[in-house]
Design a protein around this motif. Structure first.
Motif, PDB file in Angstrom:
ATOM      1  N   GLU A 213       0.825  -1.202   0.000  1.00  0.00           N
ATOM      2  CA  GLU A 213       0.000   0.000   0.000  1.00  0.00           C
ATOM      3  C   GLU A 213       0.864   1.259   0.000  1.00  0.00           C
ATOM      4  O   GLU A 213       0.599   2.228  -0.696  1.00  0.00           O
ATOM      5  CB  GLU A 213      -0.867  -0.035   1.265  1.00  0.00           C
ATOM      6  CG  GLU A 213      -1.946   0.995   1.334  1.00  0.00           C
ATOM      7  CD  GLU A 213      -2.602   0.989   2.716  1.00  0.00           C
ATOM      8  OE1 GLU A 213      -3.193   2.006   3.065  1.00  0.00           O
ATOM      9  OE2 GLU A 213      -2.486  -0.023   3.445  1.00  0.00           O
ATOM     10  N   LEU A 214       1.934   1.235   0.787  1.00  0.00           N
ATOM     11  CA  LEU A 214       2.783   2.438   0.935  1.00  0.00           C
ATOM     12  C   LEU A 214       3.954   2.450  -0.040  1.00  0.00           C
ATOM     13  O   LEU A 214       4.710   3.391  -0.080  1.00  0.00           O
ATOM     14  CB  LEU A 214       3.318   2.509   2.377  1.00  0.00           C
ATOM     15  CG  LEU A 214       2.451   3.158   3.464  1.00  0.00           C
ATOM     16  CD1 LEU A 214       2.357   4.639   3.285  1.00  0.00           C
ATOM     17  CD2 LEU A 214       1.071   2.549   3.536  1.00  0.00           C
ATOM     18  N   GLN A 215       4.130   1.378  -0.798  1.00  0.00           N
ATOM     19  CA  GLN A 215       5.280   1.250  -1.715  1.00  0.00           C
ATOM     20  C   GLN A 215       6.579   1.506  -0.954  1.00  0.00           C
ATOM     21  O   GLN A 215       7.353   2.409  -1.269  1.00  0.00           O
ATOM     22  CB  GLN A 215       5.098   2.189  -2.898  1.00  0.00           C
ATOM     23  CG  GLN A 215       3.784   1.885  -3.645  1.00  0.00           C
ATOM     24  CD  GLN A 215       3.437   2.912  -4.702  1.00  0.00           C
ATOM     25  OE1 GLN A 215       4.188   3.082  -5.638  1.00  0.00           O
ATOM     26  NE2 GLN A 215       2.322   3.591  -4.543  1.00  0.00           N
ATOM     27  N   ILE A 459       2.556   6.721   9.831  1.00  0.00           N
ATOM     28  CA  ILE A 459       3.124   6.790   8.467  1.00  0.00           C
ATOM     29  C   ILE A 459       1.997   6.822   7.429  1.00  0.00           C
ATOM     30  O   ILE A 459       2.008   7.621   6.490  1.00  0.00           O
ATOM     31  CB  ILE A 459       4.091   5.610   8.225  1.00  0.00           C
ATOM     32  CG1 ILE A 459       5.318   5.741   9.142  1.00  0.00           C
ATOM     33  CG2 ILE A 459       4.524   5.544   6.756  1.00  0.00           C
ATOM     34  CD1 ILE A 459       6.296   4.596   9.082  1.00  0.00           C
ATOM     35  N   ARG A 460       1.011   5.972   7.628  1.00  0.00           N
ATOM     36  CA  ARG A 460      -0.101   5.914   6.656  1.00  0.00           C
ATOM     37  C   ARG A 460      -0.805   7.274   6.554  1.00  0.00           C
ATOM     38  O   ARG A 460      -1.183   7.714   5.471  1.00  0.00           O
ATOM     39  CB  ARG A 460      -1.084   4.838   7.088  1.00  0.00           C
ATOM     40  CG  ARG A 460      -2.061   4.483   5.985  1.00  0.00           C
ATOM     41  CD  ARG A 460      -3.063   3.432   6.390  1.00  0.00           C
ATOM     42  NE  ARG A 460      -2.658   2.091   6.038  1.00  0.00           N
ATOM     43  CZ  ARG A 460      -2.402   1.129   6.931  1.00  0.00           C
ATOM     44  NH1 ARG A 460      -2.473   1.373   8.214  1.00  0.00           N
ATOM     45  NH2 ARG A 460      -2.066  -0.074   6.538  1.00  0.00           N
ATOM     46  N   GLU A 461      -0.947   7.948   7.690  1.00  0.00           N
ATOM     47  CA  GLU A 461      -1.629   9.259   7.678  1.00  0.00           C
ATOM     48  C   GLU A 461      -0.842  10.314   6.914  1.00  0.00           C
ATOM     49  O   GLU A 461      -1.404  11.219   6.324  1.00  0.00           O
ATOM     50  CB  GLU A 461      -1.818   9.768   9.117  1.00  0.00           C
ATOM     51  CG  GLU A 461      -3.041   9.194   9.788  1.00  0.00           C
ATOM     52  CD  GLU A 461      -2.997   9.440  11.294  1.00  0.00           C
ATOM     53  OE1 GLU A 461      -2.215  10.300  11.755  1.00  0.00           O
ATOM     54  OE2 GLU A 461      -3.743   8.742  12.009  1.00  0.00           O
ATOM     55  N   ARG A 462       0.477  10.213   6.942  1.00  0.00           N
ATOM     56  CA  ARG A 462       1.284  11.299   6.366  1.00  0.00           C
ATOM     57  C   ARG A 462       1.913  11.003   5.007  1.00  0.00           C
ATOM     58  O   ARG A 462       2.297  11.920   4.294  1.00  0.00           O
ATOM     59  CB  ARG A 462       2.383  11.706   7.339  1.00  0.00           C
ATOM     60  CG  ARG A 462       1.775  12.578   8.430  1.00  0.00           C
ATOM     61  CD  ARG A 462       2.680  12.707   9.603  1.00  0.00           C
ATOM     62  NE  ARG A 462       2.096  13.597  10.599  1.00  0.00           N
ATOM     63  CZ  ARG A 462       1.125  13.252  11.437  1.00  0.00           C
ATOM     64  NH1 ARG A 462       0.578  12.041  11.356  1.00  0.00           N
ATOM     65  NH2 ARG A 462       0.665  14.109  12.332  1.00  0.00           N
ATOM     66  N   ALA A 463       2.029   9.730   4.637  1.00  0.00           N
ATOM     67  CA  ALA A 463       2.721   9.412   3.377  1.00  0.00           C
ATOM     68  C   ALA A 463       1.853   9.775   2.181  1.00  0.00           C
ATOM     69  O   ALA A 463       0.635   9.649   2.232  1.00  0.00           O
ATOM     70  CB  ALA A 463       3.057   7.934   3.351  1.00  0.00           C
ATOM     71  N   ARG A 464       2.535  10.198   1.108  1.00  0.00           N
ATOM     72  CA  ARG A 464       1.789  10.560  -0.103  1.00  0.00           C
ATOM     73  C   ARG A 464       1.759   9.420  -1.116  1.00  0.00           C
ATOM     74  O   ARG A 464       1.090   9.504  -2.126  1.00  0.00           O
ATOM     75  CB  ARG A 464       2.454  11.776  -0.764  1.00  0.00           C
ATOM     76  CG  ARG A 464       2.417  13.026   0.086  1.00  0.00           C
ATOM     77  CD  ARG A 464       3.284  14.111  -0.502  1.00  0.00           C
ATOM     78  NE  ARG A 464       4.682  13.685  -0.572  1.00  0.00           N
ATOM     79  CZ  ARG A 464       5.656  14.406  -1.115  1.00  0.00           C
ATOM     80  NH1 ARG A 464       5.384  15.550  -1.666  1.00  0.00           N
ATOM     81  NH2 ARG A 464       6.903  13.956  -1.133  1.00  0.00           N
ATOM     82  N   ALA A 465       2.559   8.360  -0.834  1.00  0.00           N
ATOM     83  CA  ALA A 465       2.725   7.315  -1.839  1.00  0.00           C
ATOM     84  C   ALA A 465       1.736   6.173  -1.692  1.00  0.00           C
ATOM     85  O   ALA A 465       2.015   5.057  -2.049  1.00  0.00           O
ATOM     86  CB  ALA A 465       4.150   6.767  -1.772  1.00  0.00           C
ATOM     87  N   VAL A 466       0.548   6.486  -1.146  1.00  0.00           N
ATOM     88  CA  VAL A 466      -0.434   5.410  -0.967  1.00  0.00           C
ATOM     89  C   VAL A 466      -0.851   4.918  -2.349  1.00  0.00           C
ATOM     90  O   VAL A 466      -1.099   5.704  -3.264  1.00  0.00           O
ATOM     91  CB  VAL A 466      -1.649   5.922  -0.162  1.00  0.00           C
ATOM     92  CG1 VAL A 466      -2.682   4.831  -0.003  1.00  0.00           C
ATOM     93  CG2 VAL A 466      -1.170   6.405   1.195  1.00  0.00           C
TER      94      VAL A 466
END
Ligand SMILES: Cc1ncc(COP(=O)(O)O)c(C=O)c1O
Ligand SMILES: N[C@@H](CCOP(=O)(O)O)C(=O)O
Length: 471
Positions: A213-215, A459-466
């Motif tokens: 999901e986050l790559q 991390i999931r809340e802030r990452a843009r690479a979802v």
């Protein structure tokens, strides 16, 4: 050339796929399926060449055409142009047959810059070519994090999350991570040790849904590309001292076993290295292992060389894989034992193979202080505490064989650890001009519990690479 996992169950990958993958999907670490070698003549030809040219010759066969030569060459040139010393990694003589290889002339004053400056460019290049993004997660005991933040700040293709042990890195190290005002950089102070941070990072890679999901991508030395870039300075140092005609030994202050493994890689590629000395601080798990054949975790002791306050030396797994004749099942068995009982026993034959090439010396805190003080008194040279572990262990190697030159790796600038250096030598080393205002800069970091689910949520809340987001 393909790269195989030390646990034998993940698909083999080319260089750029291994670069983006970091940890293999079976939990193992990537290594090339065979070792490219350089002839003695090629190695001899490195004498007097600029560092970047040697890097191209060493890294070319390891990258093996997976990145176009012109692009690789440009990235190597750019990476080392940012160093403050023309030689990039200069060699200094400290005593009879004892040399110091200064690896701290990069932007964040530690050896990590040597690989990280290149890794940042390689990842950016590959991600752009694939029109992809990545979320980088890294664990640090201080230096990897600073170097990674410096190398990846401001890059559009990546968000970077660095986990460091809250209260267990030096002020300079922490500030290098927490004062970079870039929206893609996140410094996470974890309430635990470096080992907890590293275990969490590996846990995230082993959490398939989160990883996809986050790559996810990694910048620790579990990433094979990191290790390859570190192999280069073993060549430049050895050649400066007469290799390949004359063998040279290296003494390496060791924690995660990445730096010394890079020396072992250089040896696999044809560099005549006589012995590789593992220098540990009071966290002496590797020295005990070399002595007894049993790898047994104990608690972590805070020391003046915090970047080496480690019990789980990840890259040792790569050496075990090779010592066990590339038997992934044997490595899986050892790692399962480490997971279950915090220990494993190395069989006699692989242990003998390791001892053929490696020695080990634990340097306790008193001796680290004495090494810094005596070196300063006798030569005027100021060592940081990590480098002092290296020179002290190097002196032990010289006692066994005074004929072979020993190169001790100096892995950090003394100004990163001013309190310990001042206590030992009376000298308070100053930060170089580009960092002179570091202690006044505004800090930004988030304290998180030692809990993988909580860190993943953050991390999931802030990452843009979802996954699914536009590249
Ligand atoms: C200054 C310094 N010296 C030595 C080491 C140990 O290197 P390695 O983890 O590659 O064994 C580290 C951490 O990596 C470090 O930051
Ligand atoms: N000492 C290191 C620990 C991480 O090591 P790495 O080489 O695997 O990134 C640090 O300074 O963070």
């Amino acid at each position: 050339m393909l790269h195989v996992s030390t646990r034998g169950e993940a698909p083999a990958l080319g260089f750029t796929d291994a670069l983006l993958t970091g940890l293999a999907r079976d939990g193992g670490l990537y290594l090339p399926e065979c070792w490219p070698t350089l002839t003695a003549e090629t190695i001899r030809g490195f004498a007097g060449k600029p560092y970047a040219e040697v890097a191209k010759a060493v890294l070319g066969p390891l990258v093996d055409g997976d990145i176009p030569e012109a692009a690789l060459s440009r990235m190597i040139d750019e990476s080392y142009a940012s160093f403050r010393h023309a030689a990039v990694c200069p060699l200094t003589q400290l005593g009879d047959n004892l040399f110091v290889l200064e690896l701290f002339h990069g932007p964040t004053l530690a050896f990590k810059d040597v690989a990280m400056q290149l890794l940042g460019r390689l990842m950016d290049h590959v991600l752009k070519a694939r029109r992809a993004r990545a979320t980088i997660v890294g664990a640090t005991s201080g230096d990897t994090g600073s170097a990674a933040v410096e190398a990846f700040k401001g890059l559009d293709q990546v968000d970077i999350f660095i986990l460091y042990p809250h209260g267990r890195v030096s002020d300079v190290q922490r500030r290098q991570m927490t004062t970079v005002a870039s929206p893609n950089v996140h410094a996470l102070a974890v309430e635990g040790t470096f080992d907890d941070c590293q275990t969490m990072v590996k846990g995230m890679f082993n959490h398939a849904r989160f990883r996809d999901e986050l790559q996810l991508s990694g910048v620790n030395s579990i990433n094979w590309a990191r290790v390859t870039a570190q192999a280069v300075y073993y060549f430049t140092a050895a050649v400066a001292l007469g290799a390949p005609h004359r063998p040279v030994s290296f003494s390496v202050p060791t924690g995660n076993f990445g730096d010394i493994l890079a020396g072992w890689v250089a040896k696999r590629m044809g560099l005549p290295i006589e012995r590789l000395m593992i220098g540990t601080n009071a966290n002496d798990i590797l020295a005990r292992t070399l002595g007894t054949g049993s790898y047994e975790m104990k608690g972590v002791h805070p020391t003046t060389s915090p970047s080496m306050d480690i019990q789980i030396s990840s890259n040792f797994e790569r050496l075990l894989f090779e010592a066990y004749g590339r038997d992934g099942e044997a490595v899986r068995r050892l790692m399962a034992s480490l997971h279950q009982s915090r220990a494993f026993l190395i069989d006699a034959e692989p242990m003998a193979r390791i001892r053929e090439e490696f020695s080990a010396e634990a340097v306790n805190e008193d001796n680290v202080m004495a090494e810094m003080a005596e070196t300063y008194r006798s030569t005027g040279y100021v060592l940081d505490p990590h480098s002092a572990v290296g020179t002290r262990a190097g002196r032990a190697l010289l006692k066994q064989n005074p004929e072979t030159p020993v190169v001790a790796l100096s892995t950090a600038h003394p100004a990163k650890f001013p309190d310990a250096v001042e206590r030992a030598t009376g000298v308070r080393p100053a930060l170089p001009p580009h960092m002179a205002d570091l202690m006044e800069r505004k800090e930004s970091f988030t304290v998180l519990p030692n809990d993988q689910a909580a860190v993943e949520r953050f991390i999931r809340e802030r990452a843009r690479a979802v996954k699914g987001a536009a590249a």
